[in-house]
Design an enzyme around this catalytic site. Sequence first.
Site, PDB file in Angstrom:
ATOM      1  N   CYS A  34       0.823  -1.205   0.000  1.00 13.24           N
ATOM      2  CA  CYS A  34       0.000   0.000   0.000  1.00 13.24           C
ATOM      3  C   CYS A  34       0.858   1.257   0.000  1.00 13.24           C
ATOM      4  O   CYS A  34       0.352   2.367  -0.019  1.00 13.24           O
ATOM      5  CB  CYS A  34      -0.929   0.014   1.202  1.00 13.24           C
ATOM      6  SG  CYS A  34      -2.119  -1.321   1.127  1.00 13.24           S
ATOM      7  N   ASP A  36       2.852   2.322   2.388  1.00  8.77           N
ATOM      8  CA  ASP A  36       3.214   2.916   3.667  1.00  8.77           C
ATOM      9  C   ASP A  36       3.237   1.884   4.784  1.00  8.77           C
ATOM     10  O   ASP A  36       2.398   0.994   4.855  1.00  8.77           O
ATOM     11  CB  ASP A  36       2.296   4.086   4.036  1.00  8.77           C
ATOM     12  CG  ASP A  36       0.831   3.768   3.865  1.00  8.77           C
ATOM     13  OD1 ASP A  36       0.488   2.574   3.791  1.00  8.77           O
ATOM     14  OD2 ASP A  36       0.033   4.705   3.805  1.00  8.77           O
ATOM     15  N   CYS A  61       5.359   8.151   2.360  1.00  7.05           N
ATOM     16  CA  CYS A  61       5.452   9.470   1.759  1.00  7.05           C
ATOM     17  C   CYS A  61       5.716  10.522   2.828  1.00  7.05           C
ATOM     18  O   CYS A  61       5.805  10.232   4.020  1.00  7.05           O
ATOM     19  CB  CYS A  61       4.174   9.782   1.005  1.00  7.05           C
ATOM     20  SG  CYS A  61       2.741   9.796   2.080  1.00  7.05           S
ATOM     21  N   CYS A 105      -2.756   8.680   6.192  1.00  9.11           N
ATOM     22  CA  CYS A 105      -1.421   8.572   6.789  1.00  9.11           C
ATOM     23  C   CYS A 105      -1.470   8.853   8.283  1.00  9.11           C
ATOM     24  O   CYS A 105      -0.775   8.217   9.074  1.00  9.11           O
ATOM     25  CB  CYS A 105      -0.450   9.559   6.141  1.00  9.11           C
ATOM     26  SG  CYS A 105      -0.113   9.197   4.426  1.00  9.11           S
TER      27      CYS A 105
END
Lengths: 208, 397
Positions: A34, A36, A61, A105
């Site tokens: 995915c 992350d 990211c 995130c």
Amino acid sequence: MQYSEKVLQHFMNPQNVGKMEHPDSTATEGSPACGDQVTIYLKVDEASKVIEDVKFLSYGCASNIATASIVTEMAKGKTLDEAKKITWRDAMEALDGLPPVKAHCSVLAADTLQTAISNYEIAHGLKEVPNFSKETIIEELKKIIYPQVGEDIITLKMVKYVGFDNGEVLIDLNIMSFDQYRENVAEEIREHLEKYPEVKNIQINFPS
Amino acid sequence: MNEQIYMDNCVTTPLAPEVLEAMQPYFSKEFWYPASFVSTGEATSSAVQEFKEIIAKAINAHEEELTFTSGGTLANNIALKGLAMAHSKKGRHIIVSLVDYPDLLTHAAYFEKMGFDLTYLESDELGYVSPDKLRAAVRPDTILFMSTMVNHVVGTIQPITEYAKVLSEQDHKIFFHVDGAQAFGKMPLDMQALGMDTFSISAHKIHGPQGVGALWVKNGTRVSPYVHGVKRFDSLQPGGLSLAGIAGFAKAVELVYADLDGNIRELRELSDYLLQELEKNIDYIELNGPRGEGRVCHNINVSIDYIEGESMAMMLDRKGITVATGSACASQGLKPSYVLMAMGKNHVQSHGSMKFTLSRYNTKEQIDYAGAELKIITERLRQLSPLYNAIKQQQEK
């Protein structure tokens, strides 16, 4: 897509970075597929239950790194009970917001912290391993962000039905076929639920 | 380094100063649209004619085969919809590949919706789509094959003349459209020899202005009109066009084609140098797409393992360096590069991919600087990376 100054600060100079030797608790969430993954390590004072030190590793990211940095900052020096109250919304707020498509995130970072705390509590007999139920599924769905608006799918009333029977999870989602994020949402639900040994099969239905 | 270092030239390129100069008169005193009998319109008519001849000559096209459009995407739209509409009575089957440019793939999806039958050819691990795949896919009802001459992600050069040969061996006519945006100005192009029916190009990929392109349609090819309106310049793209844009387009072509071979050689030297520096300074790095002549001269795409591309691109951006990444996190749709995935790369390779596309304005010094910064950034991000830490731990055991 624009990041706040605060996000850029934490991204360029992340706090509490690195692997911790002999942590009292650790948790890893997310997956490289995915894009992350976050690992959080805790050092906890056994008597006072204060988080004395916290470290993280992140594959992801800019917002992934920044949210892990801020979440560890927020947790450091707090008692476990205080740190348990840190949510992804708090993390987002502390960063002066994130672009909607990046809100997930902050969920990942906050979630990893909570899992690390929970792992500590279970290991130290402070709580039982929770029973898996329909409520567990709903709690997990509250962590799934719809990227277009940066809100979770429960708040957005996108979940029409949740069922759990004998290892079979059944979820009806109100997301149309032309929605560009439909597959992302489904994939993330699977990722969140597959980690439970109680879950044998996940069926996600959409309106035809 | 205080200057901006731009290495995303497959998206758009900086305007050449000479191009800006060539455009200026058409923004002010020479604003007339082409027309007969009046001296003002006549002057523009002959100017546009001259510009068209310059571009036609560069690619060995007949001047009447070129249509100015307001960009490469519109050229693709006019060709693809025009060919499909004109020839749909002869068949409903269309072929494209999984690694083609989005212009072509969105058309494929549109054609499917309109009731056409689509075949999607697979590429190999270098992004190359074999002519044998095309041969196996053609059917008696195939009317159209579309292809991207130079892959927009990994720079793979597709075998256009071999495709054309496969198509010409069939008992019936199969039209062949090629998107040439990434090939134009980066390799010699001969419209009479390549064997396609329509070909699209764009000015702003070769230091020309944004918002102008051209469609080449081989003489005698029937293309139904897709855009309707009053004919000013060309019948396939009616309505007004930017005169200044066309003037700039021609100037950009003149500049590149004054020494095309020299330009290509220089770009390839720069790209080779960049790749050599990256491979020398960064471990766990791999080139995506072919090495050497099978690759266009200005593209280097690498995957840097264990770290994520948006982070790398953002950190480079903070240093004034613009590059692209195939990471899902950098895309609005949160999807990894479909080209890299179709080439069989895994998610981590796609998330960690960095694309450098160079232009004649890049220098060796810029490459040295960008390479050195990327090395530092890679080390910083790997320190943070649980994947890299796990690998290191395994190696120590």
